[in-house]
Design a protein around this motif. Structure first.
Motif, mmCIF file in Angstrom:
data_model
loop_
_atom_site.group_PDB
_atom_site.id
_atom_site.type_symbol
_atom_site.label_atom_id
_atom_site.label_comp_id
_atom_site.label_asym_id
_atom_site.label_seq_id
_atom_site.Cartn_x
_atom_site.Cartn_y
_atom_site.Cartn_z
ATOM 1 N N VAL A 102 -35.113 -60.084 -46.247
ATOM 2 C CA VAL A 102 -34.536 -61.424 -46.344
ATOM 3 C C VAL A 102 -33.028 -61.293 -46.181
ATOM 4 N N ILE A 103 -32.449 -62.048 -45.262
ATOM 5 C CA ILE A 103 -30.981 -62.056 -45.137
ATOM 6 C C ILE A 103 -30.473 -63.289 -45.866
ATOM 7 N N GLY A 104 -29.731 -63.073 -46.959
ATOM 8 C CA GLY A 104 -29.196 -64.177 -47.759
ATOM 9 C C GLY A 104 -29.913 -64.286 -49.100
ATOM 10 N N THR A 158 -27.134 -65.817 -55.404
ATOM 11 C CA THR A 158 -27.021 -67.261 -55.676
ATOM 12 C C THR A 158 -25.612 -67.743 -56.041
ATOM 13 N N PRO A 159 -24.697 -67.727 -55.066
ATOM 14 C CA PRO A 159 -23.362 -68.260 -55.353
ATOM 15 C C PRO A 159 -23.470 -69.713 -55.817
ATOM 16 N N GLY A 160 -22.644 -70.081 -56.767
ATOM 17 C CA GLY A 160 -22.707 -71.455 -57.283
ATOM 18 C C GLY A 160 -23.429 -71.499 -58.620
ATOM 19 N N ALA A 178 -31.918 -66.569 -43.974
ATOM 20 C CA ALA A 178 -31.725 -67.698 -44.908
ATOM 21 C C ALA A 178 -30.297 -67.651 -45.418
ATOM 22 N N ILE A 179 -29.364 -67.949 -44.517
ATOM 23 C CA ILE A 179 -27.943 -67.827 -44.876
ATOM 24 C C ILE A 179 -27.284 -69.195 -45.053
ATOM 25 N N GLY A 180 -28.089 -70.215 -45.234
ATOM 26 C CA GLY A 180 -27.548 -71.555 -45.454
ATOM 27 C C GLY A 180 -28.067 -72.541 -44.416
ATOM 28 N N MET A 217 -27.026 -79.847 -50.795
ATOM 29 C CA MET A 217 -28.101 -80.156 -49.834
ATOM 30 C C MET A 217 -29.425 -80.137 -50.580
ATOM 31 N N LEU A 218 -29.669 -81.192 -51.328
ATOM 32 C CA LEU A 218 -30.867 -81.266 -52.157
ATOM 33 C C LEU A 218 -31.571 -82.596 -51.922
ATOM 34 N N ALA A 219 -32.901 -82.559 -52.024
ATOM 35 C CA ALA A 219 -33.687 -83.760 -51.745
ATOM 36 C C ALA A 219 -33.345 -84.891 -52.714
HETATM 37 P P1 NAI Z 1 -27.771 -70.861 -49.747
HETATM 38 O O1 NAI Z 1 -26.468 -71.429 -49.424
HETATM 39 O O2 NAI Z 1 -28.460 -71.216 -51.012
HETATM 40 O O3 NAI Z 1 -27.681 -69.277 -49.716
HETATM 41 C C1 NAI Z 1 -27.290 -68.567 -48.582
HETATM 42 C C2 NAI Z 1 -26.946 -67.157 -48.996
HETATM 43 O O4 NAI Z 1 -26.714 -66.404 -47.825
HETATM 44 C C3 NAI Z 1 -25.673 -67.064 -49.841
HETATM 45 O O5 NAI Z 1 -25.912 -66.212 -50.923
HETATM 46 C C4 NAI Z 1 -24.644 -66.504 -48.869
HETATM 47 O O6 NAI Z 1 -23.640 -65.747 -49.500
HETATM 48 C C5 NAI Z 1 -25.532 -65.638 -47.995
HETATM 49 N N1 NAI Z 1 -25.002 -65.361 -46.673
HETATM 50 C C6 NAI Z 1 -24.281 -66.177 -45.865
HETATM 51 N N2 NAI Z 1 -24.003 -65.547 -44.702
HETATM 52 C C7 NAI Z 1 -24.562 -64.319 -44.787
HETATM 53 C C8 NAI Z 1 -24.621 -63.223 -43.910
HETATM 54 N N3 NAI Z 1 -24.073 -63.259 -42.699
HETATM 55 N N4 NAI Z 1 -25.280 -62.117 -44.306
HETATM 56 C C9 NAI Z 1 -25.864 -62.058 -45.531
HETATM 57 N N5 NAI Z 1 -25.830 -63.081 -46.410
HETATM 58 C C10 NAI Z 1 -25.194 -64.194 -46.033
HETATM 59 O O7 NAI Z 1 -28.678 -71.198 -48.474
HETATM 60 P P2 NAI Z 1 -30.242 -71.137 -48.242
HETATM 61 O O8 NAI Z 1 -30.902 -70.224 -49.203
HETATM 62 O O9 NAI Z 1 -30.420 -70.909 -46.795
HETATM 63 O O10 NAI Z 1 -30.688 -72.607 -48.590
HETATM 64 C C11 NAI Z 1 -30.072 -73.715 -47.931
HETATM 65 C C12 NAI Z 1 -30.073 -74.896 -48.817
HETATM 66 O O11 NAI Z 1 -31.377 -75.439 -48.942
HETATM 67 C C13 NAI Z 1 -29.660 -74.589 -50.252
HETATM 68 O O12 NAI Z 1 -28.265 -74.581 -50.382
HETATM 69 C C14 NAI Z 1 -30.253 -75.715 -50.995
HETATM 70 O O13 NAI Z 1 -29.357 -76.788 -50.940
HETATM 71 C C15 NAI Z 1 -31.502 -76.054 -50.193
HETATM 72 N N6 NAI Z 1 -32.684 -75.542 -50.897
HETATM 73 C C16 NAI Z 1 -32.944 -75.960 -52.167
HETATM 74 C C17 NAI Z 1 -34.019 -75.479 -52.855
HETATM 75 C C18 NAI Z 1 -34.237 -75.923 -54.248
HETATM 76 O O14 NAI Z 1 -33.615 -76.897 -54.654
HETATM 77 N N7 NAI Z 1 -35.086 -75.271 -55.015
HETATM 78 C C19 NAI Z 1 -34.955 -74.543 -52.264
HETATM 79 C C20 NAI Z 1 -34.572 -74.135 -50.946
HETATM 80 C C21 NAI Z 1 -33.494 -74.649 -50.301
#
Ligand code: NAI
Ligand code: FAD
Length: 468
Positions: A181-183, A212-214, A273-275, A321-323
């Motif tokens: 998993v990337i991210g 999990t930044p934040g 999964a980098i955002g 970015m939340l539902a």
């Molecule tokens: P995210 O922003 O939560 O996490 C992305 C992670 O990837 C961060 O830790 C970041 O530092 C890392 N990252 C960024 N660039 C990178 C790189 N080049 N190499 C390695 N790591 C890197 O984003 P994620 O997990 O993709 O989710 C997106 C959004 O979807 C979340 O911010 C959230 O708003 C929403 N979501 C919410 C959920 C929930 O509420 N339970 C579940 C899934 C998604």
């Protein structure tokens, strides 16, 4: 333009932002249409996000429990995975939910216009159907609710076969031997948990030196320890430099961000999964003079864009970015269009990670309070001391309450543990009423429940926690 249907509001995008806006518009007696190009309503959340991921998290959690904790409870079973059935029950639930939105549209007299919407000048939306036919809608108000899409990672091309994004990771045809998993964000850890529980080796490669930044840092540390105990491996502070996919798998190269030797991981599948980034492709923003910011978000002031009569909500604007945030945006935006007072308190949007243990929080983290120079007191209660958690053998985690040192107002709550997703709402309500920690501490909670930990943590702010 004689035959052009005229609407009070045309919403582009049928996700949680768009469909809630459309339904609220119908309820308030506005003539509303929602343009959605996907074959079903519900957007990312219902189709390829919240709902399918939670379906797999639930099923995989039970599978893991059947192969593990059940024995502690005196239940001896040898679970056998039926992945096609697990995927089918997920698809069935998703189908029921998306149909449910169609029903609500009919009930509230909202027209679902099937096709891709494009703003074609002030008050005009052009819709192109799958077969290429174009119709034009006249709209007194246009609401952009086009959501977001996965952020691509240069050098790691998603093919949805061996290198997947979240949509692909919800549909893998087999349990990977090794999933990289990337991210280490919410998607990576939730979907990584699903496949880990079903038997995959999971390695998470993260750019930062934390997960999990934040999230409140203390909570994130406990969370990482817990995931590591479940077998998830972490490579923190690492930069992915490339990925080579073959029919059989992927060779992923990465190197320390701080400098150092490159390494290679052999994976059966890689999840990127980098955002997520706002989605505004082919939307015709230029036709009304709207310019997205440098990250692609549509700038807004209380949902109003720079163009008269054009509004924007959900993932396509700044904010979490939340539902449930998109949903709040949608309702408030329509209420403003209808001349009412729409309001969203962004400090009270809760966050949840639906892993096991779950993590949930609302309000300020300790780091944010320190940075703001705000004096606060903390009360903390571990689930090891909660009787219900103890008898259920789910004692990992804690509840932490942060309250203003002078006024005792609750400023932030951070929980990791069993069912915390279902409990965070209590603090959202308390904080909406600007409760002091003492208000929660002096509110009777049912015994024995995990929710007593919420009260005990509040009691901890003044140091009168009573251990079970
Ligand atoms: P995210 O922003 O939560 O996490 C992305 C992670 O990837 C961060 O830790 C970041 O530092 C890392 N990252 C960024 N660039 C990178 C790189 N080049 N190499 C390695 N790591 C890197 O984003 P994620 O997990 O993709 O989710 C997106 C959004 O979807 C979340 O911010 C959230 O708003 C929403 N979501 C919410 C959920 C929930 O509420 N339970 C579940 C899934 C998604
Ligand atoms: P979206 O849901 O993205 O909807 C936008 C819709 O607009 C889409 O259906 C798209 O097809 C349509 N569209 C786009 N452009 C056009 C156009 N030009 N014409 C017509 N239609 C168009 N959030 C949570 O709160 N809890 C969770 O548990 C959670 N889990 C998630 C899990 C995953 C794997 C992912 C990817 C996301 C998750 N999210 C979760 C985030 C959540 O899905 C989004 O925050 C939410 O869907 C945003 O809603 P929205 O209405 O702004 O946009």
């Amino acid at each position: 333009m004689a035959d052009t249907p005229t609407y009070d509001v045309v919403i582009i995008g049928g996700g949680p932002g768009g469909y809630n806006a459309a339904i609220r518009a119908g309820q308030l007696g506005l003539k509303a249409a929602c343009v959605e190009m996907r074959g079903t309503l519900g957007g990312t959340c219902l189709n390829v996000g919240c709902m399918p991921s939670k379906a797999l998290l639930h099923a995989s959690e039970l599978f893991a429990a059947a192969g593990g904790e059940f024995a502690t409870l005196g239940i001896e079973v040898a679970p056998k995975l039926n992945l096609p059935q697990m995927m089918k029950q997920k698809a069935d639930s998703v189908g029921q939910l998306t149909k449910g939105i169609e029903f609500l549209f009919k009930k509230n007299k909202v027209d679902w216009i099937k096709g891709a919407g494009k703003i074609a000048g002030p008050g005009k939306v052009e819709v192109t159907t799958a077969d290429g036919a174009v119709t034009t809608l006249a709209a007194k108000n246009i609401v952009i609710a086009t959501g977001s899409e996965p952020t691509p990672l240069p050098g790691v091309t998603v093919d949805q076969k061996r290198i997947v994004d979240s949509t692909g990771a919800l549909e893998l045809p087999e349990v990977p031997g090794h999933l990289v998993v990337i991210g280490a964000g919410i998607i990576g850890l939730e979907l990584g948990s699903v496949w880990r529980r079903l038997g995959a080796k999971v390695t998470v490669v993260e750019f930062l030196d934390r997960i999990t930044p934040g999230m409140d840092a203390e909570t994130a540390k406990t969370f990482q320890r817990s995931l590591a105990k479940q077998g998830m491996e972490f490579r923190l502070g690492m930069k992915v430099t490339g990925a080579k996919a073959s029919k059989k798998g992927v060779d992923l190269t990465y190197e320390p961000v701080a400098g150092g030797a490159a390494e290679t991981l052999e994976a059966d599948y890689v999840l990127v999964a980098i955002g997520r980034r706002p989605f505004t492709e082919h939307l015709g923003l230029e036709s009304v003079g709207i310019a997205a910011d440098k990250r692609g978000f549509i700038p807004t002031d209380h949902f109003r864009t720079s163009a008269e009569g054009v509004w924007a909500i959900g993932d396509v604007i700044l904010g979490p970015m939340l539902a449930h945030k998109a949903e709040e945006d949608g309702v408030a935006c329509i209420e403003m269009i209808a001349g009412k007072y729409g309001h969203v308190d962004y400090n009270l949007v809760p966050s949840v990670v639906y892993t096991s243990p779950e993590v949930a929080w609302v309000g300020q983290t300790e780091e944010q309070l320190k940075e703001a120079g705000r004096a606060y007191k903390a009360g903390k209660f571990p689930f090891t001391a909660n009787s219900r958690a103890k008898i259920n053998h789910e004692t990992e985690g804690f509840v932490k309450v942060l309250a203003d040192a002078a006024t005792d107002e609750v400023l932030g709550v951070h929980m990791i543990g069993p069912s915390v997703s279902e409990m965070i709402g209590e603090y959202c309500v308390a904080m909406a009423f600007r409760a002091a920690s003492e208000d929660v501490a002096r509110t009777c909670h049912p015994h024995p429940t995990r929710s007593e930990a919420l009260r005990q943590a509040a009691m901890g702010v003044e140091g009168w926690t009573m251990q079970a």
